[in-house]
Write a protein that holds these residues in place. Structure first.
Motif, short mmCIF file in Angstrom:
data_model
loop_
_atom_site.label_atom_id
_atom_site.label_comp_id
_atom_site.label_asym_id
_atom_site.label_seq_id
_atom_site.Cartn_x
_atom_site.Cartn_y
_atom_site.Cartn_z
N ASN A 7 41.69 -4.19 3.52
CA ASN A 7 40.41 -4.71 3.04
C ASN A 7 39.86 -5.63 4.12
O ASN A 7 40.62 -6.32 4.80
CB ASN A 7 40.57 -5.53 1.76
N ILE A 8 38.55 -5.66 4.25
CA ILE A 8 37.90 -6.62 5.13
C ILE A 8 37.29 -7.68 4.24
O ILE A 8 36.51 -7.37 3.34
CB ILE A 8 36.82 -5.95 5.99
N ILE A 9 37.70 -8.92 4.46
CA ILE A 9 37.22 -10.01 3.62
C ILE A 9 36.62 -11.11 4.49
O ILE A 9 36.83 -11.14 5.71
CB ILE A 9 38.35 -10.58 2.72
N TYR A 10 35.87 -11.98 3.86
CA TYR A 10 35.30 -13.13 4.55
C TYR A 10 35.42 -14.35 3.65
O TYR A 10 35.59 -14.23 2.45
CB TYR A 10 33.83 -12.88 4.93
N LYS A 11 35.37 -15.52 4.26
CA LYS A 11 35.45 -16.78 3.51
C LYS A 11 34.07 -17.05 2.93
O LYS A 11 33.13 -17.40 3.66
CB LYS A 11 35.89 -17.90 4.42
N ALA A 28 35.29 -9.48 -0.63
CA ALA A 28 35.55 -8.22 0.08
C ALA A 28 34.23 -7.59 0.48
O ALA A 28 33.30 -7.51 -0.33
CB ALA A 28 36.35 -7.28 -0.80
N ILE A 29 34.13 -7.16 1.74
CA ILE A 29 32.88 -6.56 2.22
C ILE A 29 33.08 -5.21 2.89
O ILE A 29 32.12 -4.63 3.39
CB ILE A 29 32.12 -7.50 3.17
N GLY A 30 34.31 -4.69 2.91
CA GLY A 30 34.51 -3.39 3.54
C GLY A 30 35.97 -2.99 3.55
O GLY A 30 36.80 -3.58 2.87
N ALA A 31 36.25 -1.97 4.35
CA ALA A 31 37.60 -1.41 4.43
C ALA A 31 37.90 -0.99 5.87
O ALA A 31 36.98 -0.80 6.67
CB ALA A 31 37.73 -0.22 3.50
N TYR A 57 38.40 -11.08 8.10
CA TYR A 57 39.85 -11.06 8.00
C TYR A 57 40.29 -9.70 7.48
O TYR A 57 39.68 -9.16 6.56
CB TYR A 57 40.32 -12.16 7.03
N LEU A 58 41.33 -9.16 8.08
CA LEU A 58 41.93 -7.91 7.63
C LEU A 58 43.14 -8.24 6.78
O LEU A 58 44.01 -9.01 7.20
CB LEU A 58 42.37 -7.05 8.81
N ARG A 59 43.21 -7.68 5.61
CA ARG A 59 44.36 -7.85 4.73
C ARG A 59 44.80 -6.48 4.25
O ARG A 59 43.96 -5.65 3.86
CB ARG A 59 44.01 -8.71 3.50
N ASP A 62 47.77 -4.20 -0.25
CA ASP A 62 48.65 -4.79 -1.25
C ASP A 62 48.76 -6.31 -1.11
O ASP A 62 49.45 -6.96 -1.87
CB ASP A 62 50.05 -4.16 -1.17
N GLU A 63 48.05 -6.90 -0.14
CA GLU A 63 48.07 -8.35 0.07
C GLU A 63 46.75 -8.95 -0.39
O GLU A 63 45.69 -8.55 0.06
CB GLU A 63 48.26 -8.61 1.57
N LEU A 64 46.79 -9.91 -1.30
CA LEU A 64 45.57 -10.53 -1.80
C LEU A 64 45.49 -11.96 -1.31
O LEU A 64 46.50 -12.68 -1.28
CB LEU A 64 45.57 -10.53 -3.34
N PRO A 65 44.30 -12.43 -0.90
CA PRO A 65 44.18 -13.82 -0.48
C PRO A 65 44.40 -14.77 -1.64
O PRO A 65 44.07 -14.47 -2.77
CB PRO A 65 42.75 -13.93 0.05
N GLN A 66 44.95 -15.93 -1.35
CA GLN A 66 45.21 -16.94 -2.37
C GLN A 66 43.98 -17.75 -2.62
O GLN A 66 43.26 -18.12 -1.82
CB GLN A 66 46.36 -17.84 -1.94
#
Length: 66
Positions: A7-11, A28-31, A57-59, A62-66
Motif C-alpha cells: 500500500n502507498i500511504i501518506y501522513k 492510503a492513496i495507492g498501491a 510510505y510503502l507498507r 499485511d503491515e498496517l501503520p500504528q
C-alpha cells in the motif's frame, strides 16, 4: 495482472492523545507491485493529497501503520 504487494500511504495529519502524546493518522492513496526479485517495480496512485509533507510510505499489504 497480479495483486499489489504494498500500500502507498501518506501522513494525513497529527493529533494529540488525552495523555499528551502526538500521534499521526495515515491515509492510503495507492498501491505498488513487486517483481519476481521482490523489488517494487510499479506504482499506481489513486489520488494525490493536497496538504501533505511530500513523503510517501510503502507498507506491505499485511503491515498496517500504528
Amino acid at each position: 495482472m497480479s495483486k499489489p504487494t504494498h500500500n502507498i500511504i501518506y501522513k494525513a495529519r497529527s493529533y494529540e492523545t488525552d495523555a499528551g502524546e502526538v500521534k499521526f493518522a495515515y491515509g492510503a492513496i495507492g498501491a505498488a507491485w513487486s517483481d519476481e526479485d521482490g523489488a517494487v517495480s510499479r506504482i499506481k496512485l489513486d489520488s494525490v493529497p493536497v496538504n501533505w509533507d511530500g513523503f510517501l510510505y510503502l507498507r506491505t499489504r499485511d503491515e498496517l501503520p500504528q
